[in-house]
Scaffold this motif. Structure first.
Motif, PDB file in Angstrom:
ATOM      1  N   LYS A  78      -7.338  -8.041  -3.617  1.00  0.00           N
ATOM      2  CA  LYS A  78      -7.691  -6.622  -3.912  1.00  0.00           C
ATOM      3  C   LYS A  78      -6.822  -5.688  -4.251  1.00  0.00           C
ATOM      4  CE  LYS A  78     -10.704  -3.150  -1.460  1.00  0.00           C
ATOM      5  NZ  LYS A  78     -11.402  -2.973  -0.337  1.00  0.00           N
ATOM      6  N   TYR A  79      -7.252  -4.760  -5.468  1.00  0.00           N
ATOM      7  CA  TYR A  79      -6.228  -3.836  -5.836  1.00  0.00           C
ATOM      8  C   TYR A  79      -7.302  -2.602  -5.901  1.00  0.00           C
ATOM      9  CZ  TYR A  79      -4.384  -8.092  -8.204  1.00  0.00           C
ATOM     10  OH  TYR A  79      -3.717  -9.267  -8.444  1.00  0.00           O
ATOM     11  N   PHE A  80      -6.762  -1.373  -5.411  1.00  0.00           N
ATOM     12  CA  PHE A  80      -7.624  -0.465  -5.031  1.00  0.00           C
ATOM     13  C   PHE A  80      -6.640   0.964  -5.348  1.00  0.00           C
ATOM     14  CE2 PHE A  80      -5.493  -1.447  -0.950  1.00  0.00           C
ATOM     15  CZ  PHE A  80      -5.106  -0.033  -0.596  1.00  0.00           C
TER      16      PHE A  80
ATOM     17  N   GLU B  61      -7.866   4.940  -4.201  1.00  0.00           N
ATOM     18  CA  GLU B  61      -8.645   5.909  -3.432  1.00  0.00           C
ATOM     19  C   GLU B  61      -8.088   7.364  -3.546  1.00  0.00           C
ATOM     20  OE1 GLU B  61      -8.666   4.307   0.302  1.00  0.00           O
ATOM     21  OE2 GLU B  61      -9.976   2.196  -0.304  1.00  0.00           O
TER      22      GLU B  61
ATOM     23  N   SER C 179     -12.082  -0.395  -6.822  1.00  0.00           N
ATOM     24  CA  SER C 179     -11.161  -1.314  -6.114  1.00  0.00           C
ATOM     25  C   SER C 179     -11.932  -2.499  -7.400  1.00  0.00           C
ATOM     26  CB  SER C 179     -11.463  -1.896  -4.979  1.00  0.00           C
ATOM     27  OG  SER C 179     -12.805  -2.207  -4.747  1.00  0.00           O
ATOM     28  N   TYR C 180     -10.769  -3.772  -7.305  1.00  0.00           N
ATOM     29  CA  TYR C 180     -11.080  -4.727  -8.231  1.00  0.00           C
ATOM     30  C   TYR C 180     -10.638  -5.787  -7.344  1.00  0.00           C
ATOM     31  CZ  TYR C 180     -10.922  -8.354 -11.729  1.00  0.00           C
ATOM     32  OH  TYR C 180     -10.981  -9.465 -12.511  1.00  0.00           O
ATOM     33  N   GLN C 181     -11.583  -6.804  -7.064  1.00  0.00           N
ATOM     34  CA  GLN C 181     -11.434  -7.634  -5.991  1.00  0.00           C
ATOM     35  C   GLN C 181     -11.572  -9.291  -6.951  1.00  0.00           C
ATOM     36  OE1 GLN C 181     -12.936  -6.736  -2.253  1.00  0.00           O
ATOM     37  NE2 GLN C 181     -12.767  -8.662  -1.561  1.00  0.00           N
TER      38      GLN C 181
ATOM     39  N   GLY D 204     -13.157   6.321  -5.327  1.00  0.00           N
ATOM     40  CA  GLY D 204     -12.327   5.153  -5.274  1.00  0.00           C
ATOM     41  C   GLY D 204     -12.739   3.999  -5.997  1.00  0.00           C
TER      42      GLY D 204
ATOM     43  N   THR E 136       0.800  -1.108  -0.020  1.00  0.00           N
ATOM     44  CA  THR E 136       0.178  -0.058  -0.167  1.00  0.00           C
ATOM     45  C   THR E 136       0.994   1.244   0.128  1.00  0.00           C
ATOM     46  OG1 THR E 136      -0.258  -0.014   2.555  1.00  0.00           O
ATOM     47  CG2 THR E 136      -1.954  -1.067   1.270  1.00  0.00           C
TER      48      THR E 136
END
Length: 175
Positions: free
Chosen positions: A94-96, A98, A114-116, A112, A46
């Motif tokens: 999880k790719y995010f 924000e 996100s791709y999970q 935001g 992160t």
């Protein structure tokens, strides 16, 4: 009929936390050993940065983890689950991204995306072994989820806030 399921997960999360060019970085990995003798390694990265003295914030990352499903956890989601439920651990990545923007001292906007990716996520189907069809069994599926969200917050006073948020979800079941 009853069954006994023993499921253990040993999680290790070694990581480094440091600042680089004004960015807060958490870089590491998540390692999992399960009682089914499976070993998984997932990234845990992160990055957070503030721009313009905290007026504009950005957080980006990729996180992987495993959830140990238990009969009690499944019963919290669906209290009508049968006693012979198959219990399987759920893996996810999880790719995010924000962002948050402070327009004024009293107004904030956040966006935001996100791709999970989920593996062995439980959903519930009617269990045909029961005559009255009121008992459910978990079925485990793999799916991908795209989430796009927006939030705005207006501070009307010291103790009064007005906020509005909206989310869009798109699910893609893997066949």
């Amino acid at each position: 009929d009853s069954s006994s399921v023993i499921s253990n997960v040993l999680k290790m999360h070694p990581y480094f936390k440091f600042k680089l060019y004004g960015c807060d970085l958490n870089i590491g990995m998540s390692m999992f050993v399960t009682s089914q003798d499976t070993f998984h390694i997932a990234p845990h990265i992160t990055m957070f940065n503030q721009f313009l003295d905290g007026i504009f914030n950005v957080r980006i990352g990729v996180v992987g983890d495993v959830n140990r499903n238990s009969w009690q956890d499944l019963r919290m989601e669906n209290p009508y689950i049968g006693p012979n439920a198959d219990i399987i651990n759920t893996n996810y990545f999880k790719y995010f991204l924000e962002t948050e923007l402070a327009v004024m001292n009293s107004l904030d906007f956040a966006l935001g995306v996100s791709y999970q990716s989920m593996e062995n996520a439980p959903i519930f189907m009617i269990d045909d072994r029961y005559e009255l069809h009121y008992v459910y069994k978990p079925m485990y599926v793999d799916y991908n989820m795209l989430q796009v969200g927006m939030r705005t917050k207006y501070r009307m006073g010291e103790d009064i806030n007005l906020s509005l948020s909206a989310n869009y979800y798109n699910y893609d079941l893997e066949q």
